[in-house]
Scaffold this motif. Sequence first.
Motif, PDB file in Angstrom:
ATOM      1  N   ASN A   9      56.363  61.212  33.626  1.00  0.00           N
ATOM      2  CA  ASN A   9      56.845  62.015  34.752  1.00  0.00           C
ATOM      3  C   ASN A   9      58.336  61.752  34.948  1.00  0.00           C
ATOM      4  OD1 ASN A   9      54.124  62.736  35.160  1.00  0.00           O
ATOM      5  ND2 ASN A   9      53.802  60.877  36.377  1.00  0.00           N
ATOM      6  N   ARG A  10      59.138  62.481  34.193  1.00  0.00           N
ATOM      7  CA  ARG A  10      60.583  62.242  34.207  1.00  0.00           C
ATOM      8  C   ARG A  10      61.310  63.486  33.702  1.00  0.00           C
ATOM      9  NH1 ARG A  10      58.571  59.827  29.412  1.00  0.00           N
ATOM     10  NH2 ARG A  10      59.749  60.464  27.543  1.00  0.00           N
ATOM     11  N   GLY A  11      62.621  63.508  33.914  1.00  0.00           N
ATOM     12  CA  GLY A  11      63.436  64.620  33.428  1.00  0.00           C
ATOM     13  C   GLY A  11      63.279  65.878  34.269  1.00  0.00           C
ATOM     14  N   ASN A  19      62.222  68.452  29.905  1.00  0.00           N
ATOM     15  CA  ASN A  19      63.301  67.887  29.092  1.00  0.00           C
ATOM     16  C   ASN A  19      63.746  66.561  29.695  1.00  0.00           C
ATOM     17  OD1 ASN A  19      64.427  70.159  27.078  1.00  0.00           O
ATOM     18  ND2 ASN A  19      63.718  71.129  28.975  1.00  0.00           N
ATOM     19  N   ASP A  20      63.914  65.561  28.847  1.00  0.00           N
ATOM     20  CA  ASP A  20      64.451  64.295  29.313  1.00  0.00           C
ATOM     21  C   ASP A  20      65.902  64.476  29.754  1.00  0.00           C
ATOM     22  OD1 ASP A  20      62.151  62.872  28.946  1.00  0.00           O
ATOM     23  OD2 ASP A  20      62.759  61.956  27.048  1.00  0.00           O
ATOM     24  N   CYS A  54      54.644  61.777  39.723  1.00  0.00           N
ATOM     25  CA  CYS A  54      55.641  60.970  40.426  1.00  0.00           C
ATOM     26  C   CYS A  54      55.989  59.756  39.581  1.00  0.00           C
ATOM     27  CB  CYS A  54      55.156  60.548  41.808  1.00  0.00           C
ATOM     28  SG  CYS A  54      53.771  59.409  41.793  1.00  0.00           S
ATOM     29  N   SER A  55      57.143  59.182  39.874  1.00  0.00           N
ATOM     30  CA  SER A  55      57.627  58.000  39.154  1.00  0.00           C
ATOM     31  C   SER A  55      58.843  57.469  39.889  1.00  0.00           C
ATOM     32  CB  SER A  55      58.006  58.355  37.709  1.00  0.00           C
ATOM     33  OG  SER A  55      59.096  59.283  37.696  1.00  0.00           O
ATOM     34  N   SER A  56      59.356  56.360  39.417  1.00  0.00           N
ATOM     35  CA  SER A  56      60.639  55.837  39.900  1.00  0.00           C
ATOM     36  C   SER A  56      61.323  55.190  38.712  1.00  0.00           C
ATOM     37  CB  SER A  56      60.439  54.816  41.034  1.00  0.00           C
ATOM     38  OG  SER A  56      59.783  53.656  40.548  1.00  0.00           O
ATOM     39  N   ASN A  57      62.616  54.970  38.846  1.00  0.00           N
ATOM     40  CA  ASN A  57      63.309  54.265  37.767  1.00  0.00           C
ATOM     41  C   ASN A  57      62.884  52.808  37.715  1.00  0.00           C
ATOM     42  OD1 ASN A  57      65.729  56.429  38.708  1.00  0.00           O
ATOM     43  ND2 ASN A  57      65.347  56.263  36.516  1.00  0.00           N
ATOM     44  N   TYR A  58      62.811  52.171  38.885  1.00  0.00           N
ATOM     45  CA  TYR A  58      62.469  50.756  38.965  1.00  0.00           C
ATOM     46  C   TYR A  58      61.485  50.509  40.097  1.00  0.00           C
ATOM     47  CZ  TYR A  58      66.687  49.955  36.119  1.00  0.00           C
ATOM     48  OH  TYR A  58      67.636  49.986  35.124  1.00  0.00           O
ATOM     49  N   CYS A  70      61.224  54.498  34.367  1.00  0.00           N
ATOM     50  CA  CYS A  70      62.057  55.563  33.785  1.00  0.00           C
ATOM     51  C   CYS A  70      63.399  54.944  33.425  1.00  0.00           C
ATOM     52  CB  CYS A  70      62.293  56.716  34.768  1.00  0.00           C
ATOM     53  SG  CYS A  70      60.883  57.747  35.099  1.00  0.00           S
ATOM     54  N   GLU A  71      63.848  55.143  32.210  1.00  0.00           N
ATOM     55  CA  GLU A  71      65.171  54.663  31.859  1.00  0.00           C
ATOM     56  C   GLU A  71      66.206  55.398  32.700  1.00  0.00           C
ATOM     57  OE1 GLU A  71      64.691  55.599  27.671  1.00  0.00           O
ATOM     58  OE2 GLU A  71      64.884  53.455  27.209  1.00  0.00           O
ATOM     59  N   GLU A  72      67.328  54.757  32.922  1.00  0.00           N
ATOM     60  CA  GLU A  72      68.327  55.333  33.828  1.00  0.00           C
ATOM     61  C   GLU A  72      68.878  56.669  33.351  1.00  0.00           C
ATOM     62  OE1 GLU A  72      71.363  52.571  34.945  1.00  0.00           O
ATOM     63  OE2 GLU A  72      69.943  51.093  35.718  1.00  0.00           O
TER      64      GLU A  72
END
Length: 265
Positions: A9-11, A19-20, A54-58, A70-72
């Motif tokens: 769940n990113r991009g 797309n990332d 849903c997600s978060s970077n950290y 998620c990578e920055e």
Amino acid sequence: VNYVKISPNRGNYINGVRNDGRTNTIKKITVHHMACNGTLEAIGEAFARPARECSSNYAIDSNGRVAMYCEEVNRSWCSGNAENDNQAITIEVANDGGAPNWHVSDKALNKLVELCTDICKRNGIKKLNFTGDKSGNLTMHKYFQATACPGEYLASKFPYIADEVNKRLAPAPVKQDYISYTAQKGDSWWQIAQDKLGNGNRYMELVKFNGHTVAPAIYPGNIIKIPCGTASVTVKVPTKTAAPKPVKPMKTAQQVAKEVIQGKW
């Protein structure tokens, strides 16, 4: 980072295809709370489900451990606001207490300060500005959605977080290793060395310290750098003078004649 589980769940979706990446540069940090004392592994499993969306970077747990989901370089799906998430690094923080305060442990709070500092350094964010609304670059989830996140306790710590991060971002003060002297009429390199270093023969030290290979002319108003800690102070001690011996008064002719008659001569 102590744990990594990259979420799908990113991009951004473009023409129905995910797309990332991001559509903006990283400019801010948005802090959330978990609303539970979740483990990094449990949150990672939740973010790993595509249906969760849903997600978060950290994330940071109550023991101060850090996870990456998620990578920055990638936008997380965290704030319910694509514009914000495309320019923010998002961080979920565990709660060691429940509603209404939603307390956060000291270990988690300290790690949040460290992580925010590291994010700023790596992304060229020179200062965190907490303005109390979404115009700043340290923001809360509730600025973008109808939610109480990040909870009363963590929200009250935002001014502290910004201050602590900015202390760490501020450059260390440069220690000046010299004092400045303004040249006066009649000054020479030799005379300044004599006055400031205690030895005029050390004038070439001053010349080189001021960036010259040969001694240039000195004019009134020139600023001369005097290196700290190199002065040799000469203290003049007054010479002790022996007290003069008392001078006997001269004898009269009559006294001398009398002493001759008495056999003293």
